[in-house]
Design an enzyme around this catalytic site. Structure first.
Site, PDB file in Angstrom:
ATOM      1  N   ASP A  58       4.878 -14.910   6.726  1.00  0.00           N
ATOM      2  CA  ASP A  58       5.073 -15.507   5.221  1.00  0.00           C
ATOM      3  C   ASP A  58       4.568 -14.515   4.338  1.00  0.00           C
ATOM      4  O   ASP A  58       4.174 -13.622   4.576  1.00  0.00           O
ATOM      5  CB  ASP A  58       4.333 -17.066   5.123  1.00  0.00           C
ATOM      6  CG  ASP A  58       2.708 -16.947   5.545  1.00  0.00           C
ATOM      7  OD1 ASP A  58       2.220 -15.821   5.805  1.00  0.00           O
ATOM      8  OD2 ASP A  58       1.970 -17.754   4.956  1.00  0.00           O
ATOM      9  N   TYR A  60       3.285 -12.320   0.847  1.00  0.00           N
ATOM     10  CA  TYR A  60       2.015 -12.089   0.554  1.00  0.00           C
ATOM     11  C   TYR A  60       1.765 -13.262  -0.577  1.00  0.00           C
ATOM     12  O   TYR A  60       2.541 -13.892  -1.254  1.00  0.00           O
ATOM     13  CB  TYR A  60       2.077 -10.806  -0.231  1.00  0.00           C
ATOM     14  CG  TYR A  60       2.389  -9.545   0.607  1.00  0.00           C
ATOM     15  CD1 TYR A  60       1.221  -9.266   1.702  1.00  0.00           C
ATOM     16  CD2 TYR A  60       3.404  -8.828   0.401  1.00  0.00           C
ATOM     17  CE1 TYR A  60       1.326  -8.035   2.436  1.00  0.00           C
ATOM     18  CE2 TYR A  60       3.528  -7.748   1.285  1.00  0.00           C
ATOM     19  CZ  TYR A  60       2.585  -7.311   2.244  1.00  0.00           C
ATOM     20  OH  TYR A  60       2.621  -6.331   2.893  1.00  0.00           O
ATOM     21  N   PHE A  71       6.592  -7.603   4.543  1.00  0.00           N
ATOM     22  CA  PHE A  71       5.859  -6.435   4.418  1.00  0.00           C
ATOM     23  C   PHE A  71       6.091  -5.667   3.191  1.00  0.00           C
ATOM     24  O   PHE A  71       5.120  -4.806   2.763  1.00  0.00           O
ATOM     25  CB  PHE A  71       5.965  -5.517   5.666  1.00  0.00           C
ATOM     26  CG  PHE A  71       5.484  -6.134   6.821  1.00  0.00           C
ATOM     27  CD1 PHE A  71       4.286  -6.123   7.316  1.00  0.00           C
ATOM     28  CD2 PHE A  71       6.644  -6.634   7.858  1.00  0.00           C
ATOM     29  CE1 PHE A  71       3.688  -6.727   8.523  1.00  0.00           C
ATOM     30  CE2 PHE A  71       6.124  -6.954   8.934  1.00  0.00           C
ATOM     31  CZ  PHE A  71       4.926  -7.185   9.413  1.00  0.00           C
ATOM     32  N   HIS A 181       0.387  -5.991  15.621  1.00  0.00           N
ATOM     33  CA  HIS A 181       0.374  -6.228  14.474  1.00  0.00           C
ATOM     34  C   HIS A 181      -0.100  -4.891  13.736  1.00  0.00           C
ATOM     35  O   HIS A 181      -0.925  -4.583  14.004  1.00  0.00           O
ATOM     36  CB  HIS A 181       0.047  -7.469  13.741  1.00  0.00           C
ATOM     37  CG  HIS A 181       0.290  -7.792  12.325  1.00  0.00           C
ATOM     38  ND1 HIS A 181      -0.236  -7.597  11.384  1.00  0.00           N
ATOM     39  CD2 HIS A 181       1.450  -8.814  12.046  1.00  0.00           C
ATOM     40  CE1 HIS A 181       0.363  -8.041  10.271  1.00  0.00           C
ATOM     41  NE2 HIS A 181       1.267  -8.796  10.825  1.00  0.00           N
TER      42      HIS A 181
END
Length: 217
Positions: A58, A60, A71, A181
């Site tokens: 989701d 920031y 990102f 990640h």
């Protein structure tokens, strides 16, 4: 030619319902990204131009960060830790002198890197707060559309959350690259050294497609 608008007609009523709920929430709380940037990834990366899919979770959840691209952050905003690690791997993998001018990944999106968050909105300082709004049913459908209508797309699935989406992708038609990640908590467990960015360009060249310039604006 297929367009996002045509392909998402089937989900139009569901999308409108989610947006109405979010607009109501905006009256009493801060929600990211701003309204006009919720579908920014779709605006920048046309359906027929997709080459690569990078899947996030989701947006920031702090002020001025989310810009509708997974990102990515707005220009002149401090680069978050996960994105710092992405840039670190790119420089190690491709070119230490690559121009990283900001954390805005608009340049990637315009080249066919579809930066898709599974959940498209979030409340300020509350990560995962819109998980039950219905976004994932829309974005899972979008992944299936890309799977069904394209051949040779490169999916970068970083971390366990993104990797749960692999069942939506036909590995006989597409390329799936897995890594941990890029978060500081897990980057050393397989993200660093994954060399996904050079692999992407090798696969694209083998398909006689233009490489991705991984520099930022």
């Amino acid at each position: 030619m297929y367009t996002w608008k045509n392909l998402l007609k089937k989900k139009k009523i569901k999308i409108i319902k989610i947006l109405k709920k979010i607009n109501q929430k905006r009256k009493v709380e801060t929600i990211f990204p701003e309204q006009k940037k919720i579908f920014y990834a779709f605006h920048l990366t046309k359906f027929h131009k997709i080459k690569v899919v990078i899947l996030g979770q989701d947006p920031y959840y702090k002020i001025n960060q989310a810009n509708g691209l997974a990102f990515s952050v707005n220009k002149n905003i401090s680069i978050p830790p996960s994105l710092k690690n992405i840039f670190k791997e790119i420089k190690s993998d491709i070119n230490k002198n690559l121009k990283i001018k900001s954390g805005c990944l608009k340049n990637w999106a315009k080249q066919g890197v579809f930066l898709l968050n599974s959940i498209l909105t979030v409340s300020s300082n509350l990560p995962g707060s819109h998980k039950k709004y219905g976004w994932e049913s829309i974005t899972d459908y979008i992944i299936q559309l890309i799977n069904d209508y394209h051949v040779g797309i490169i999916f970068l699935l970083w971390g366990s959350y993104a990797q749960k989406k692999k069942f939506l992708i036909d590995s006989n038609k597409h390329y799936i690259l897995f890594a941990s990640h890029p978060s500081p908590l897990s980057a050393y467990k397989g993200f660093f050294g994954c060399k996904h960015f050079s692999q992407v360009n090798t696969i694209l060249l083998n398909q006689k497609k233009q490489e991705i310039d991984w520099s930022t604006e």
